[in-house]
Design a protein around this motif. Sequence first.
Motif, PDB file in Angstrom:
ATOM      1  N   ASP A 170      -2.258   0.473  -2.025  1.00 56.61           N
ATOM      2  CA  ASP A 170      -1.273   0.910  -2.998  1.00 56.61           C
ATOM      3  C   ASP A 170      -1.861   0.694  -4.393  1.00 56.61           C
ATOM      4  OD1 ASP A 170       0.577   1.385  -0.938  1.00 56.61           O
ATOM      5  OD2 ASP A 170       1.304  -0.664  -1.035  1.00 56.61           O
ATOM      6  N   TYR A 171      -1.666   1.672  -5.267  1.00 55.25           N
ATOM      7  CA  TYR A 171      -2.172   1.524  -6.625  1.00 55.25           C
ATOM      8  C   TYR A 171      -1.298   2.265  -7.610  1.00 55.25           C
ATOM      9  CZ  TYR A 171      -4.285   6.170  -6.052  1.00 55.25           C
ATOM     10  OH  TYR A 171      -4.502   7.512  -5.833  1.00 55.25           O
ATOM     11  N   VAL A 172      -1.308   1.794  -8.845  1.00 56.45           N
ATOM     12  CA  VAL A 172      -0.611   2.475  -9.918  1.00 56.45           C
ATOM     13  C   VAL A 172      -1.591   3.464 -10.533  1.00 56.45           C
ATOM     14  CG1 VAL A 172       0.530   2.196 -12.152  1.00 56.45           C
ATOM     15  CG2 VAL A 172       0.859   0.478 -10.358  1.00 56.45           C
ATOM     16  N   ALA A 173      -1.192   4.729 -10.559  1.00 59.60           N
ATOM     17  CA  ALA A 173      -2.074   5.768 -11.071  1.00 59.60           C
ATOM     18  C   ALA A 173      -2.334   5.577 -12.560  1.00 59.60           C
ATOM     19  CB  ALA A 173      -1.441   7.134 -10.826  1.00 59.60           C
ATOM     20  N   LYS A 174      -3.554   5.711 -12.954  1.00 60.86           N
ATOM     21  CA  LYS A 174      -3.972   5.583 -14.354  1.00 60.86           C
ATOM     22  C   LYS A 174      -4.177   6.957 -14.946  1.00 60.86           C
ATOM     23  CE  LYS A 174      -4.621   1.055 -14.119  1.00 60.86           C
ATOM     24  NZ  LYS A 174      -3.553   0.219 -14.471  1.00 60.86           N
TER      25      LYS A 174
ATOM     26  N   ALA B 119      -1.599  -8.525  -5.541  1.00 66.55           N
ATOM     27  CA  ALA B 119      -0.487  -8.285  -6.450  1.00 66.55           C
ATOM     28  C   ALA B 119       0.814  -8.259  -5.664  1.00 66.55           C
ATOM     29  CB  ALA B 119      -0.695  -6.973  -7.189  1.00 66.55           C
ATOM     30  N   GLU B 120       1.319  -9.434  -5.319  1.00 64.99           N
ATOM     31  CA  GLU B 120       2.504  -9.526  -4.471  1.00 64.99           C
ATOM     32  C   GLU B 120       3.756  -9.039  -5.169  1.00 64.99           C
ATOM     33  OE1 GLU B 120       2.912 -13.379  -2.761  1.00 64.99           O
ATOM     34  OE2 GLU B 120       0.841 -13.395  -2.106  1.00 64.99           O
ATOM     35  N   SER B 121       4.060  -9.576  -6.329  1.00 72.93           N
ATOM     36  CA  SER B 121       5.317  -9.212  -6.951  1.00 72.93           C
ATOM     37  C   SER B 121       5.128  -8.765  -8.402  1.00 72.93           C
ATOM     38  CB  SER B 121       6.277 -10.406  -6.906  1.00 72.93           C
ATOM     39  OG  SER B 121       5.750 -11.475  -7.670  1.00 72.93           O
ATOM     40  N   VAL B 122       3.947  -8.331  -8.733  1.00 76.22           N
ATOM     41  CA  VAL B 122       3.697  -7.876 -10.095  1.00 76.22           C
ATOM     42  C   VAL B 122       4.426  -6.560 -10.305  1.00 76.22           C
ATOM     43  CG1 VAL B 122       1.940  -7.080 -11.701  1.00 76.22           C
ATOM     44  CG2 VAL B 122       1.467  -9.001 -10.212  1.00 76.22           C
ATOM     45  N   GLU B 123       5.263  -6.520 -11.310  1.00 71.90           N
ATOM     46  CA  GLU B 123       5.975  -5.295 -11.637  1.00 71.90           C
ATOM     47  C   GLU B 123       5.087  -4.478 -12.563  1.00 71.90           C
ATOM     48  OE1 GLU B 123       9.898  -6.079 -13.084  1.00 71.90           O
ATOM     49  OE2 GLU B 123      10.225  -7.598 -11.556  1.00 71.90           O
ATOM     50  N   THR B 124       4.622  -3.352 -12.058  1.00 69.27           N
ATOM     51  CA  THR B 124       3.728  -2.527 -12.848  1.00 69.27           C
ATOM     52  C   THR B 124       4.396  -1.191 -13.125  1.00 69.27           C
ATOM     53  OG1 THR B 124       2.696  -1.859 -10.778  1.00 69.27           O
ATOM     54  CG2 THR B 124       1.584  -3.567 -12.043  1.00 69.27           C
ATOM     55  N   PRO B 125       4.344  -0.742 -14.375  1.00 70.73           N
ATOM     56  CA  PRO B 125       4.940   0.542 -14.710  1.00 70.73           C
ATOM     57  C   PRO B 125       4.043   1.692 -14.256  1.00 70.73           C
ATOM     58  CG  PRO B 125       3.917  -0.421 -16.638  1.00 70.73           C
ATOM     59  CD  PRO B 125       3.784  -1.422 -15.522  1.00 70.73           C
ATOM     60  N   GLY B 126       4.644   2.794 -13.938  1.00 72.29           N
ATOM     61  CA  GLY B 126       3.866   3.981 -13.636  1.00 72.29           C
ATOM     62  C   GLY B 126       4.010   4.460 -12.210  1.00 72.29           C
ATOM     63  N   VAL B 127       3.480   5.642 -11.983  1.00 73.70           N
ATOM     64  CA  VAL B 127       3.511   6.275 -10.673  1.00 73.70           C
ATOM     65  C   VAL B 127       2.713   5.425  -9.685  1.00 73.70           C
ATOM     66  CG1 VAL B 127       2.745   8.320  -9.407  1.00 73.70           C
ATOM     67  CG2 VAL B 127       3.800   8.575 -11.651  1.00 73.70           C
ATOM     68  N   LEU B 128       3.294   5.216  -8.520  1.00 75.39           N
ATOM     69  CA  LEU B 128       2.648   4.398  -7.496  1.00 75.39           C
ATOM     70  C   LEU B 128       2.173   5.296  -6.364  1.00 75.39           C
ATOM     71  CD1 LEU B 128       2.332   1.215  -6.845  1.00 75.39           C
ATOM     72  CD2 LEU B 128       3.960   1.775  -5.058  1.00 75.39           C
TER      73      LEU B 128
ATOM     74  N   TYR C  77      -3.423   9.997   4.380  1.00 79.14           N
ATOM     75  CA  TYR C  77      -2.118  10.389   3.845  1.00 79.14           C
ATOM     76  C   TYR C  77      -1.956   9.752   2.470  1.00 79.14           C
ATOM     77  CZ  TYR C  77      -1.279  11.552   8.723  1.00 79.14           C
ATOM     78  OH  TYR C  77      -1.371  12.083   9.977  1.00 79.14           O
ATOM     79  N   LEU C  78      -1.477  10.538   1.515  1.00 79.46           N
ATOM     80  CA  LEU C  78      -1.236  10.031   0.171  1.00 79.46           C
ATOM     81  C   LEU C  78       0.229  10.287  -0.175  1.00 79.46           C
ATOM     82  CD1 LEU C  78      -2.386   8.741  -2.389  1.00 79.46           C
ATOM     83  CD2 LEU C  78      -2.923  11.041  -3.203  1.00 79.46           C
ATOM     84  N   VAL C  79       0.972   9.190  -0.336  1.00 80.18           N
ATOM     85  CA  VAL C  79       2.401   9.265  -0.628  1.00 80.18           C
ATOM     86  C   VAL C  79       2.595   8.775  -2.062  1.00 80.18           C
ATOM     87  CG1 VAL C  79       4.706   8.578   0.137  1.00 80.18           C
ATOM     88  CG2 VAL C  79       2.819   8.672   1.798  1.00 80.18           C
ATOM     89  N   THR C  80       3.328   9.535  -2.857  1.00 84.08           N
ATOM     90  CA  THR C  80       3.537   9.198  -4.263  1.00 84.08           C
ATOM     91  C   THR C  80       4.991   8.825  -4.502  1.00 84.08           C
ATOM     92  OG1 THR C  80       1.775  10.704  -4.942  1.00 84.08           O
ATOM     93  CG2 THR C  80       3.346  10.048  -6.633  1.00 84.08           C
ATOM     94  N   PHE C  81       5.162   7.730  -5.245  1.00 81.28           N
ATOM     95  CA  PHE C  81       6.480   7.244  -5.634  1.00 81.28           C
ATOM     96  C   PHE C  81       6.543   7.169  -7.152  1.00 81.28           C
ATOM     97  CE2 PHE C  81       5.406   5.383  -1.531  1.00 81.28           C
ATOM     98  CZ  PHE C  81       6.492   5.780  -0.765  1.00 81.28           C
ATOM     99  N   LYS C  82       7.749   7.265  -7.696  1.00 80.81           N
ATOM    100  CA  LYS C  82       7.937   7.165  -9.143  1.00 80.81           C
ATOM    101  C   LYS C  82       7.448   5.826  -9.657  1.00 80.81           C
ATOM    102  CE  LYS C  82      11.531   7.154 -12.658  1.00 80.81           C
ATOM    103  NZ  LYS C  82      12.977   7.138 -12.891  1.00 80.81           N
ATOM    104  N   ASP C  83       7.677   4.776  -8.844  1.00 88.41           N
ATOM    105  CA  ASP C  83       7.330   3.425  -9.271  1.00 88.41           C
ATOM    106  C   ASP C  83       7.394   2.485  -8.062  1.00 88.41           C
ATOM    107  OD1 ASP C  83      10.091   3.135  -8.796  1.00 88.41           O
ATOM    108  OD2 ASP C  83      10.581   3.196 -10.924  1.00 88.41           O
ATOM    109  N   GLN C  84       7.227   1.215  -8.298  1.00 86.57           N
ATOM    110  CA  GLN C  84       7.247   0.207  -7.241  1.00 86.57           C
ATOM    111  C   GLN C  84       8.572   0.220  -6.477  1.00 86.57           C
ATOM    112  OE1 GLN C  84       4.707  -2.026  -6.246  1.00 86.57           O
ATOM    113  NE2 GLN C  84       6.108  -2.440  -4.555  1.00 86.57           N
TER     114      GLN C  84
END
Length: 131
Positions: free
Chosen positions: A127-131, A23-32, A88-95
């Motif tokens: 890297d993953y978008v949290a479900k 998933a190179e440039s896929v814009e995914t909504p949600g917490v990353l 280590y688990l780092v959380t971001f608001k989004d991509q």
Amino acid sequence: MRGFGQLVVCVMVGLIGGGVVMAESVETPGVLRHLVMLKFKDGAAADKVKAVETAFVALPSKISAIQDFEWGMNVSPEGLNKGFTHCYLVTFKDQAGLDAYLPHKSHKAFVALLDGLLADGGVFVLDYVAK
């Protein structure tokens, strides 16, 4: 809808191609979530490993894009860690948060500390978008 369509195509290609999705440039909504696992060389100096731990733990105070952070060391009795000891688990608001983090000067300085300390294949990042 554009982002959803890209995601569907990416998943379809991954399923057809054996389950690997790039998933190179896929814009995914949600917490990353940015998961980093480290495997140090046998005999890595304890003070150097401690410096890596300290530097990683300091990143949330230096990079505002980090929303949450946790870390720990392997304690599993299963023996399936393949030599990886630090997680280590780092959380971001989004991509966009991850995109700001990766080139940040503090992140780059942290990465430089790893030079010469890791075993072959000694870093695993997912890297993953949290479900």
